[in-house]
Design a protein around this motif. Structure first.
Motif, mmCIF file in Angstrom:
data_model
loop_
_atom_site.group_PDB
_atom_site.id
_atom_site.type_symbol
_atom_site.label_atom_id
_atom_site.label_comp_id
_atom_site.label_asym_id
_atom_site.label_seq_id
_atom_site.Cartn_x
_atom_site.Cartn_y
_atom_site.Cartn_z
ATOM 1 N N ASP A 7 8.161 -63.899 6.573
ATOM 2 C CA ASP A 7 9.238 -62.913 6.584
ATOM 3 C C ASP A 7 10.534 -63.561 7.059
ATOM 4 O OD1 ASP A 7 7.463 -60.952 5.806
ATOM 5 O OD2 ASP A 7 7.056 -60.267 7.859
ATOM 6 N N PRO A 8 11.664 -63.098 6.525
ATOM 7 C CA PRO A 8 12.946 -63.717 6.915
ATOM 8 C C PRO A 8 13.305 -63.434 8.366
ATOM 9 C CG PRO A 8 13.307 -61.772 5.542
ATOM 10 C CD PRO A 8 11.841 -62.036 5.516
ATOM 11 N N VAL A 9 14.003 -64.369 8.989
ATOM 12 C CA VAL A 9 14.492 -64.228 10.362
ATOM 13 C C VAL A 9 16.013 -64.334 10.338
ATOM 14 C CG1 VAL A 9 14.501 -65.181 12.697
ATOM 15 C CG2 VAL A 9 12.405 -65.273 11.314
ATOM 16 N N ALA A 10 16.685 -63.280 10.723
ATOM 17 C CA ALA A 10 18.145 -63.305 10.769
ATOM 18 C C ALA A 10 18.599 -64.032 12.031
ATOM 19 C CB ALA A 10 18.688 -61.880 10.760
ATOM 20 N N ALA A 11 19.533 -64.946 11.892
ATOM 21 C CA ALA A 11 20.055 -65.665 13.055
ATOM 22 C C ALA A 11 20.701 -64.676 14.019
ATOM 23 C CB ALA A 11 21.067 -66.709 12.601
#
Length: 497
Positions: A131-135
């Motif tokens: 799953d994507p991880v937002a900075a």
């Protein structure tokens, strides 16, 4: 005289108090778990590891907080004689060298939440799920790292210049909203910011006037919880006004129903410090009165004073509150919930995953952290604004975490040691790296993992206890004391044991 000395030496080798030997053993074993989490290529710790200490089970992520805990754990290991000064210097130097390589938000110097401890790359997808991880730059994560760097300046002279340069490159004013507590006349810290607009709630900001818009969290850190470490660091670096300390809530004001959602109606009076109006309120629990945290956990209350001597500088505020907070946790576990054990704090969930645990009555949040798996809570009402509900008839499968007892050592050593000994004896709770993370006492389910944060809390608590507060002394350098002590010394809290 000879017979007395012989008896003393027989009880405690080399004449050390028996408790010291137990604590030293705990420290040695806990240090094994900390080193097992370290990636040999970079010297950075993983977020956690399985109880077997198998390197293959290291998490593939780390955070600024994890790095901070490893830095102060290394100093604790050195000062307690577990490792040599040369080994500690090598470890700290390697960490600082590689931390400087981590991608940051350049206009503010703030670190992001997650990195790969092996490659040093910013984590953009979760290793397990994809799953994507937002900075995201977290104010409290950066606060812990900043605090550790302030400590390292004094603790390891050979890297003092590098640590000082690094911490001064971190601009904590980037979280400070001057209007955060406008009614009180000061600002508050936001929870953090995203460099790219996220889904959900955010607010555009440029608090440090860098000319770069970021997207801050919609919430502020308004309570006197673990997030105050960031306030201390920002004030110590002269990046945040000292008056901000008084903008944080001791409790919500109780003269209207505006805050009737809170856990209970506080008792207190209004005072003014540094031009800021402060409601100095306390909560009641089993005959005691104390200033609560947000959720009611030991981490929120007692992690900060492992670095900051706030109970000394604020002798009439924190110095009164911390021992009562420990007593309240003990009373809850032994007398109220009748678990037979105590010490409630966020930890791995013995049933899987991670969860916040605490004593609901000691937190401002109505849906605060609870001490059992069933989430048994209390509701004392809010005067005429919200009626109280009956006390729970019973509690369920209580979850205790050993790091909570270690944090309590300073204020109730015998009780904390007895509690730890009982947890160790009654459950399969101790492994090759010291105490496992948590125990559900009714089902006897154990979370057999080691977390960098929780093991780091144990190491710094033991380091302070075994060295007469050397680690706190490293943080409390002259410049830090000049900035913080005059602020913390002003209040008198009406705490009652």
């Amino acid at each position: 005289m000879r017979m007395a000395l012989a008896v003393l030496l027989a009880v405690s080798p080399m004449g050390a108090p028996p408790a010291d030997n137990v604590l030293k053993t705990y420290a040695k074993d806990t240090w094994k778990s900390m080193t097992a989490m370290v990636d040999p290529a970079t010297g950075l710790p993983a977020d956690k590891i399985e109880g077997t200490l198998d390197p293959a089970t290291r998490a593939k992520v780390t955070s600024p907080t994890n790095i901070a805990t490893y830095l102060w754990s290394t100093v604790a290991a050195r000062d307690t004689g577990i490792i040599s000064a040369r080994d500690a210097e090598r470890r700290v130097s390697q960490v600082l060298k590689n931390v400087q390589k981590l991608e940051r938000h350049e206009p503010t110097g703030q670190f992001f939440n997650w990195y790969d401890p092996h490659t040093l790359a910013l984590v953009k997808t979760w290793p397990d799920s994809g799953d994507p991880v937002a900075a995201f730059a977290s104010s409290v994560d950066n606060g812990w790292l900043g605090a550790a760097l302030l400590m390292i300046r004094s603790a390891v002279p050979s890297v003092a210049r590098d640590a000082d340069k690094l911490v001064r490159s971190m601009d904590f004013s980037s979280y400070y909203d001057p209007q955060g507590a406008a009614a009180q006349g000061t600002g508050l810290l936001r929870g953090g910011f995203w460099p790219v607009k996220p889904e959900g709630c955010s607010t555009e900001s440029d608090y440090n006037d860098s000319g770069t818009t970021v997207y801050s969290t919609c919430h502020h850190y308004g309570a006197m919880t673990e997030t105050r470490i960031t306030s201390y660091v920002g004030i110590a670096l002269n990046q945040i006004p000292k008056a901000h300390y008084f903008g944080m809530l001791r409790t919500h004001p109780s003269d209207t129903c505006d805050f009737s959602w809170a856990e209970q109606k506080a008792e207190g009076t209004w005072q003014t410090f540094e031009g800021v109006r402060v409601f100095e309120g306390t909560y009641g629990y089993k005959g005691m009165r104390l200033v609560p945290t947000w959720g009611g956990s030991m981490f929120e209350a007692l992690m900060v004073p492992q670095l900051v001597p706030e109970d000394v500088w604020g002798a009439k505020s924190w110095g009164r509150n911390h021992p009562v907070y420990v007593k309240a946790q003990k009373v809850h576990g032994l007398d109220d919930a009748k678990y037979g054990y105590w010490g409630f704090s966020p930890s791995n969930n013995p049933a899987g995953g991670y969860r916040e645990y605490g004593v609901d009555a000691l937190g401002m949040d109505t849906d605060g952290y609870t001490s059992d798996q069933e989430r048994t809570s209390v509701d004392y009402g809010y005067g005429d604004c919200r009626p109280a509900k009956p006390e729970p008839a019973s509690y369920g499968d209580g979850v205790v975490t050993p790091h909570a007892s270690f944090l309590a050592l300073r204020y109730a050593e015998k009780d904390a040691l007895d509690n730890l000994a009982k947890i160790k004896k009654d459950f399969d709770s101790y492994g090759p790296g010291g105490f496992y993370d948590a125990v559900a006492v009714k089902s006897k389910t154990v979370a057999k993992q080691y977390l960098a944060l929780d093991q780091g809390m144990i190491m710094i608590a033991l380091g302070n206890r075994l060295t007469r507060d050397k680690l706190r002394g490293y943080f409390a350098s002259r410049d830090v004391e000049r900035a913080l002590k005059p602020v913390l010394s002003q209040e008198t809290w009406e705490v009652r044991p």
